[in-house]
Design a protein around this motif. Structure first.
Motif, short mmCIF file in Angstrom:
data_model
loop_
_atom_site.label_atom_id
_atom_site.label_comp_id
_atom_site.label_asym_id
_atom_site.label_seq_id
_atom_site.Cartn_x
_atom_site.Cartn_y
_atom_site.Cartn_z
N LEU A 228 16.97 -37.59 35.30
CA LEU A 228 17.20 -38.43 34.12
C LEU A 228 18.57 -39.10 34.23
CD1 LEU A 228 15.92 -36.03 31.32
CD2 LEU A 228 14.62 -37.75 32.60
N GLN A 229 18.77 -40.09 33.38
CA GLN A 229 20.04 -40.78 33.32
C GLN A 229 20.43 -40.98 31.86
OE1 GLN A 229 19.42 -44.46 35.47
NE2 GLN A 229 19.77 -43.50 37.46
N VAL A 231 23.44 -40.90 28.45
CA VAL A 231 24.34 -40.03 27.70
C VAL A 231 23.70 -38.66 27.51
CG1 VAL A 231 25.52 -39.70 25.50
CG2 VAL A 231 25.39 -41.99 26.52
N GLY A 232 24.47 -37.61 27.75
CA GLY A 232 23.99 -36.26 27.54
C GLY A 232 23.24 -35.67 28.71
N VAL A 233 23.29 -36.33 29.85
CA VAL A 233 22.61 -35.85 31.05
C VAL A 233 23.63 -35.57 32.13
CG1 VAL A 233 20.95 -36.41 32.87
CG2 VAL A 233 20.48 -37.08 30.52
N SER A 234 23.50 -34.43 32.80
CA SER A 234 24.41 -34.06 33.89
C SER A 234 23.60 -33.27 34.92
CB SER A 234 25.58 -33.22 33.35
OG SER A 234 25.09 -32.03 32.73
N GLY A 235 24.31 -32.55 35.81
CA GLY A 235 23.62 -31.69 36.77
C GLY A 235 22.61 -32.41 37.62
N GLU A 236 23.04 -33.54 38.23
CA GLU A 236 22.17 -34.33 39.10
C GLU A 236 20.94 -34.86 38.36
OE1 GLU A 236 21.39 -32.49 42.94
OE2 GLU A 236 23.27 -31.37 42.84
N THR A 239 20.11 -31.63 33.86
CA THR A 239 20.63 -30.83 32.75
C THR A 239 20.81 -31.74 31.54
OG1 THR A 239 21.77 -29.33 34.27
CG2 THR A 239 22.46 -29.31 31.96
N ILE A 240 20.19 -31.37 30.44
CA ILE A 240 20.21 -32.20 29.24
C ILE A 240 20.92 -31.45 28.12
CG2 ILE A 240 18.82 -33.47 27.56
CD1 ILE A 240 17.09 -32.40 30.68
N SER A 241 22.01 -32.00 27.63
CA SER A 241 22.74 -31.40 26.52
C SER A 241 21.97 -31.63 25.23
CB SER A 241 24.13 -32.01 26.41
OG SER A 241 24.04 -33.35 25.96
N ASN A 242 22.47 -31.04 24.14
CA ASN A 242 21.82 -31.27 22.85
C ASN A 242 21.93 -32.74 22.43
OD1 ASN A 242 20.40 -29.82 20.61
ND2 ASN A 242 22.02 -30.79 19.40
N VAL A 243 23.05 -33.37 22.76
CA VAL A 243 23.20 -34.80 22.48
C VAL A 243 22.15 -35.58 23.27
CG1 VAL A 243 24.69 -36.79 22.87
CG2 VAL A 243 25.64 -34.72 21.86
N GLY A 244 21.93 -35.19 24.52
CA GLY A 244 20.91 -35.85 25.32
C GLY A 244 19.52 -35.64 24.76
N MET A 245 19.25 -34.42 24.29
CA MET A 245 17.95 -34.13 23.68
C MET A 245 17.72 -35.03 22.47
SD MET A 245 16.34 -32.61 20.87
CE MET A 245 17.54 -31.50 20.15
N ARG A 246 18.74 -35.14 21.62
CA ARG A 246 18.60 -35.97 20.41
C ARG A 246 18.38 -37.43 20.79
NH1 ARG A 246 20.09 -33.98 15.51
NH2 ARG A 246 20.84 -36.02 14.87
#
Length: 251
Positions: A228-229, A231-236, A239-246
């Protein structure tokens, strides 16, 4: 589409099960659980026919007979978990790290490209420090282990995602209310009613409404498995943060 779910008797798992049930693209749901799943048992006939609960006692091993039943599943939402406050450190590491890695290895044989969606948590980190709590360190280790596993030739079919929900709030998700865990520790019964309104109105980046959270988890399990790409995405891209989930949920 056939999907697998673990942790269906818990808060996040109940939300995921509801979203799987109402998604017209899913025609088979295999639930792995140590005990019967009240939500599944109460389903009307039109939903019950696409759900099968497998009573599975040891989440560290997967016999060939079970994998034969699961063959053809395209993805899994791994919401099985336990609080670090409720078990000792060894048990927490076994459940939080050992179980999902064992499952990912076994499930990688089920489909040409298998999406393994791990429910992690805000606070997980790949670079723990002296003050990092156990859950942050161990969930971070699990995220890393799943990502590294997918890079091994033997498990190249594995497409992992780790999603980090924060304050998981079921108060506006009436469909799952009757099936939520009742024997919660006192600290959770006291704190939850205070935290939900605060995160819903003042600290929205930390708010994880279960309907939207469950929908995003299911969509990741059903998706194309690509990184994925945004805001809120990391770990290649996995990894999706809660901000990314929202953001993915449109809230």
């Amino acid at each position: 589409m056939h999907l697998i779910l673990s942790g269906a008797t818990g808060l996040v798992g109940s939300a995921v099960l509801h979203q799987m049930l109402i998604n017209p693209g899913i025609n088979q749901i295999s639930i792995l659980s140590r005990r019967p799943v009240p939500f599944a048992e109460a389903l009307p006939a039109e939903h019950k026919e696409k759900v099968k609960v497998y009573i599975h006692r040891d989440f560290a091993t997967y016999p060939a007979s079970l994998l034969t039943e699961l063959k053809g599943a395209k993805g899994c939402v791994w919401s099985l978990g336990v609080s670090q406050n409720d078990v000792d450190a060894k048990t927490y590491e076994e459940v939080t790290l050992g179980y999902p890695v064992a499952a990912a290895k076994a499930f990688s044989e089920l489909f040409d490209e298998f999406n393994f969606v791990y429910v992690s948590g805000e606070g997980a980190t790949l670079k723990p420090g002296f003050t990092t709590p156990i859950f942050g360190r161990v969930k971070g280790q699990a995220e890393s282990a799943l990502l590294q596993l997918s890079k091994e030739t033997k498990y190249s079919s594995l497409k992992p995602y780790s999603l980090r929900p924060a304050a998981v709030d079921p108060t506006r998700h009436p469909e799952i209310q009757p099936y939520l865990p009742k024997n919660l520790p006192l600290y959770r019964r006291v704190l939850s009613p205070l935290i939900y309104p605060l995160t819903r109105t003042l600290w929205t980046s930390f708010h994880s409404p279960t309907a939207e959270l469950g929908k995003v988890l299911v969509e990741l399990a059903m998706g194309d498995g690509r990184p994925l790409q945004g805001v809120g995405v990391s770990g290649e891209g996995r990894t999706i943060s809660n901000v990314g989930m929202r953001r993915l949920a449109g809230i």
